[in-house]
Design a protein around this motif. Structure first.
Motif, PDB file in Angstrom:
ATOM      1  N   ARG A  17      19.222  -4.703  -2.950  1.00  8.42           N
ATOM      2  CA  ARG A  17      18.103  -5.549  -2.546  1.00  8.42           C
ATOM      3  C   ARG A  17      18.646  -6.466  -1.386  1.00  8.42           C
ATOM      4  NH1 ARG A  17      13.295  -4.735  -5.168  1.00  8.42           N
ATOM      5  NH2 ARG A  17      13.200  -3.027  -6.713  1.00  8.42           N
TER       6      ARG A  17
ATOM      7  N   GLU B 111      15.043   1.552  -0.269  1.00  7.23           N
ATOM      8  CA  GLU B 111      13.539   1.207   0.227  1.00  7.23           C
ATOM      9  C   GLU B 111      13.493  -0.150   0.035  1.00  7.23           C
ATOM     10  OE1 GLU B 111      14.485   3.355  -2.003  1.00  7.23           O
ATOM     11  OE2 GLU B 111      13.240   5.324  -1.741  1.00  7.23           O
ATOM     12  N   ALA B 112      14.201  -1.027  -0.686  1.00  7.06           N
ATOM     13  CA  ALA B 112      14.007  -2.470  -0.461  1.00  7.06           C
ATOM     14  C   ALA B 112      14.489  -2.967   0.541  1.00  7.06           C
ATOM     15  CB  ALA B 112      14.664  -3.023  -1.911  1.00  7.06           C
TER      16      ALA B 112
ATOM     17  N   GLU C 203      12.414  -2.515   3.577  1.00  8.51           N
ATOM     18  CA  GLU C 203      11.402  -3.540   3.515  1.00  8.51           C
ATOM     19  C   GLU C 203      11.607  -5.153   3.907  1.00  8.51           C
ATOM     20  OE1 GLU C 203       8.222  -3.005   3.282  1.00  8.51           O
ATOM     21  OE2 GLU C 203       8.032  -1.266   2.204  1.00  8.51           O
TER      22      GLU C 203
ATOM     23  N   TRP D 290      11.777  -4.841   7.611  1.00 11.55           N
ATOM     24  CA  TRP D 290      10.529  -4.945   8.354  1.00 11.55           C
ATOM     25  C   TRP D 290       9.888  -6.002   8.282  1.00 11.55           C
ATOM     26  CZ3 TRP D 290       9.389   0.531   5.988  1.00 11.55           C
ATOM     27  CH2 TRP D 290       9.704   1.458   6.661  1.00 11.55           C
ATOM     28  N   ARG D 291      10.118  -7.038   7.400  1.00 13.21           N
ATOM     29  CA  ARG D 291       9.661  -8.421   7.219  1.00 13.21           C
ATOM     30  C   ARG D 291      10.205  -9.076   8.463  1.00 13.21           C
ATOM     31  NH1 ARG D 291      10.773 -10.489   1.188  1.00 13.21           N
ATOM     32  NH2 ARG D 291       9.745  -8.966  -0.090  1.00 13.21           N
TER      33      ARG D 291
ATOM     34  N   LEU E 119       7.291   5.186   3.189  1.00 13.02           N
ATOM     35  CA  LEU E 119       7.033   3.804   3.510  1.00 13.02           C
ATOM     36  C   LEU E 119       6.416   3.428   4.927  1.00 13.02           C
ATOM     37  CD1 LEU E 119      10.502   2.318   2.160  1.00 13.02           C
ATOM     38  CD2 LEU E 119       8.273   3.125   0.742  1.00 13.02           C
TER      39      LEU E 119
ATOM     40  N   HIS F 114       4.795  -0.026  11.770  1.00  9.62           N
ATOM     41  CA  HIS F 114       6.229  -0.449  11.228  1.00  9.62           C
ATOM     42  C   HIS F 114       7.088   1.082  11.009  1.00  9.62           C
ATOM     43  CE1 HIS F 114       4.145  -3.910   9.717  1.00  9.62           C
ATOM     44  NE2 HIS F 114       5.364  -4.479   9.446  1.00  9.62           N
TER      45      HIS F 114
END
Length: 624
Positions: free
Chosen positions: A240, A288-289, A292, A295-296, A325, A330
């Motif tokens: 993460r 996946e984390a 994300e 993408w932020r 996702l 995105h």
């Protein structure tokens, strides 16, 4: 302390977002909203809006978006709980009762923060000492500017198993162990994790040190990993965390570009060349984390992995992992490096502009997926081409958003159709559309049962058996790494096991059962039990089996995993094509049926041979 979603919603409802933002940013009323020049990037005309009714701010220029808590963490740099406490105090909202265990955890984390700061100071001091001469020479050889060395906080961990313990004696040894700086081995004295390594701090998005990465300097130490990271702790979760996100995020929001490379030395090489919006995962496949997190910051991060086979497999795994996702606006773009080169190699050989040119030509995800599958294996026959279509549609089915899924299906089928079915003159249909010949049925009952279990086992069950086989015969990984990397099982535990096996195959190190088992245990993954797959007719599931036979069975099992689903999908596609091209569809169906028959005959031979071996004879049972 437990902050429920309902309590956080109440906090947001009681907070005037424009009032919070207006303390540091000049807002102008515009209807029911407020406007301002964005505080996250430089601009002359306002594109930053604040909406009190909806409780969020948004910049149409750089994409910055969030609520009052996000504003306090991103713009003010506060920790999450500090932001919540400040807003709750202003809103007159009482914090939930403190959980004693949560308080203990918070206190431990605060103590680890202090340990990390002290360890970093010591590493930096050792780099400047006589002990750090070799590390300084390495940095000079890489051409890293002094400002870059200071910016990223390079340090040095000297040789000596007790050096850090002596240097950080102000802290209890339990805290050094908890922070991953020391290693505990049963019945032995704890020792320093990092020894004889060039060190880098790993920071969270707010810049706090949460772990370390170390590169070995003595090339003669072939028994030690080239790169070594801190283990997961209460403040560090490698899956993460994106290395350098704290420095790259503000720059990426301004430029609209975020580059994801394979490792932290690539990040630093790019920064040294003036490309500072780069981040990297930490020794694992992109999770996946981590997607994300990227993408932020940027709606379409660019993956820029190495140009060797391992780098391309890593890019493919990242693409597959991103598909479920995907959401509107995105996605990912893929920068293909020249064959055999990594970003640092290209920078040294051709300079920063060459890499910037490649980044500017990054391929959209849908096109990269098409190219990767089209070029993965030779496609000389209709069966192979049908397998390509089946793989593409399997990727499409993994996409969660229904609109994006429909658009991907259309785009990929258009590409496939233009490539596989060039325009031709229509033909008159000849003959009828018939089913292929039946498979042989005269098998000894026990053999037929075992064959049925292998051929019809769920993909994840069969894949679990294959993984168990690779753990017994890891030398076979080299041959099958590409096929393994392309599999995308629904079971996340199995997907994680595949990632580790592919990483081991790509490492170039000598593999053995115990080493891989140790890696699995360190990552809290369970080693598949061979007994779970009893009944499948494979030698690699039998203790003491002949290694040659076991490796051959692994190849057959991989064929079942890869070829059988593609053949079934291709047969279904051939039936759907009958209305448009009866003759061509019938011929294609017959070829596919013969291919499937050959595959299942191979499995029958293995099943009967296994039964013969167990009965004390090498004679197969049944007619073939």
């Amino acid at each position: 302390m437990s902050l429920s979603p309902q309590w956080l919603d109440e906090l947001r409802a009681r907070t005037s977002l424009s009032g919070v933002i207006g303390r540091t940013t000049r807002l102008t009323k515009a209807g029911r909203e407020f406007k301002a020049c964005c505080p996250f990037h430089s601009e002359k005309s306002p594109s930053f809006t604040v909406n009190d009714d909806k409780g969020f701010y948004h910049c149409f220029g750089c994409g910055a978006h969030g609520d009052a808590i996000r504003w306090m963490t991103d713009q003010r740099g506060l920790m999450f709980m500090d932001a919540v406490k400040e807003l709750a105090g202003e809103a007159g909202l009482e914090l939930p009762a403190m959980d004693p265990r949560a308080a203990e955890i918070a206190e431990k984390r605060q103590g680890l923060d202090e340990v990390m700061v002290a360890a970093q100071a010591w590493f930096v001091e050792r780099l400047r000492s006589d002990e750090g001469a070799a590390a300084r020479k390495y940095l000079a050889g890489r051409g890293f500017a002094a400002a870059v060395v200071e910016r990223f906080g390079f340090g040095f961990a000297p040789e000596g198993r007790q050096a850090m313990k002596a240097a950080l004696k102000a802290f209890p040894e339990e805290m050094l162990i908890e922070g991953g700086l020391r290693i505990v081995v049963e019945e032995k004295e704890p020792y320093d994790r990092f020894r004889g390594r060039l060190m880098l701090p790993i920071r969270n998005p707010r810049g706090g040190i949460i772990g370390f990465g170390g590169r070995i300097l003595d090339a003669a130490k072939t028994d030690a990993p080239k790169y070594l990271n801190s283990p997961d702790t209460s403040i560090f979760d490698k899956g993460r965390t994106l290395y350098n996100l704290d420095k790259a995020a503000p720059l990426a929001r301004k430029s609209g570009r975020l580059v994801v490379v394979e490792g932290y030395m690539d990040v630093i090489a790019l920064s040294n060349a003036g490309i500072e919006e780069a981040v990297a995962p930490l020794g694992t496949a992109l999770t996946e984390a981590q997607l994300e997190l990227a993408w932020r910051v940027c709606e379409t991060p660019v993956l820029c992995f190495d140009g060797d086979a391992a780098g391309q497999r890593a890019a493919m795994r990242a693409m597959i992992r991103a598909l479920p996702l995907l959401r509107p606006s995105h996605s990912l773009a893929i920068c293909r490096m020249p064959q055999g080169l990594d970003p640092d190699d290209l920078l040294k050989a051709q300079g920063a502009q060459a890499l910037l040119d490649l980044l500017g030509k990054a391929t959209p995800l849908v096109e990269a997926l098409w190219q990767a599958e089209r070029d993965a294996v030779p496609l000389p026959t209709p069966e192979a081409k049908a397998g390509l279509k089946a793989r593409l549609l399997a990727h499409v089915d993994a996409i969660g958003d229904q609109d994006i899924r429909a658009l991907y299906r259309r785009e990929l089928l258009d590409r496939f159709g233009g490539w596989a079915f060039p325009a031709r003159a229509p033909r008159e249909p000849r003959g009828a559309f018939r089913r292929g010949p039946p498979l042989p049925e005269r098998l000894e009952p026990g053999v037929a049962h075992r064959l049925s279990r292998a051929a019809n086992a769920s993909p994840d069950k069969l894949l679990g058996a294959v993984i168990a086989g690779f753990l017994r015969f890891p030398e076979a990984l080299v041959r099958h790494a590409d096929a393994l990397a392309r599999l995308a099982p629904a079971d996340r535990r199995i997907a994680a096991l595949i990632d580790i096996l592919v990483e081991c195959g790509d490492s170039g190190q000598v593999l053995d059962r115990q080493a891989i088992a140790t890696i699995l245990i360190e990552r809290t993954l369970q080693v598949p039990a061979v007994a779970d797959y009893a009944g499948l007719p494979f030698a690699f599931l039998v203790e003491g089996a002949d290694p040659v036979e076991a490796r051959a069975d692994l190849a057959e099992a991989m064929a079942l995993l890869v070829e059988r689903p593609a053949l079934e999908a291709a047969l279904a596609a051939a039936e759907r094509r009958f209305a448009e091209d009866p003759e061509g569809a019938w011929a294609e169906q017959q070829r596919l049926l013969q291919t499937r028959l050959a595959l299942e005959r191979r499995m029958m031979q293995r099943a009967t041979a296994r039964a013969g071996a167990e009965n004390g004879t090498n004679e197969p049972h049944g007619d073939h």
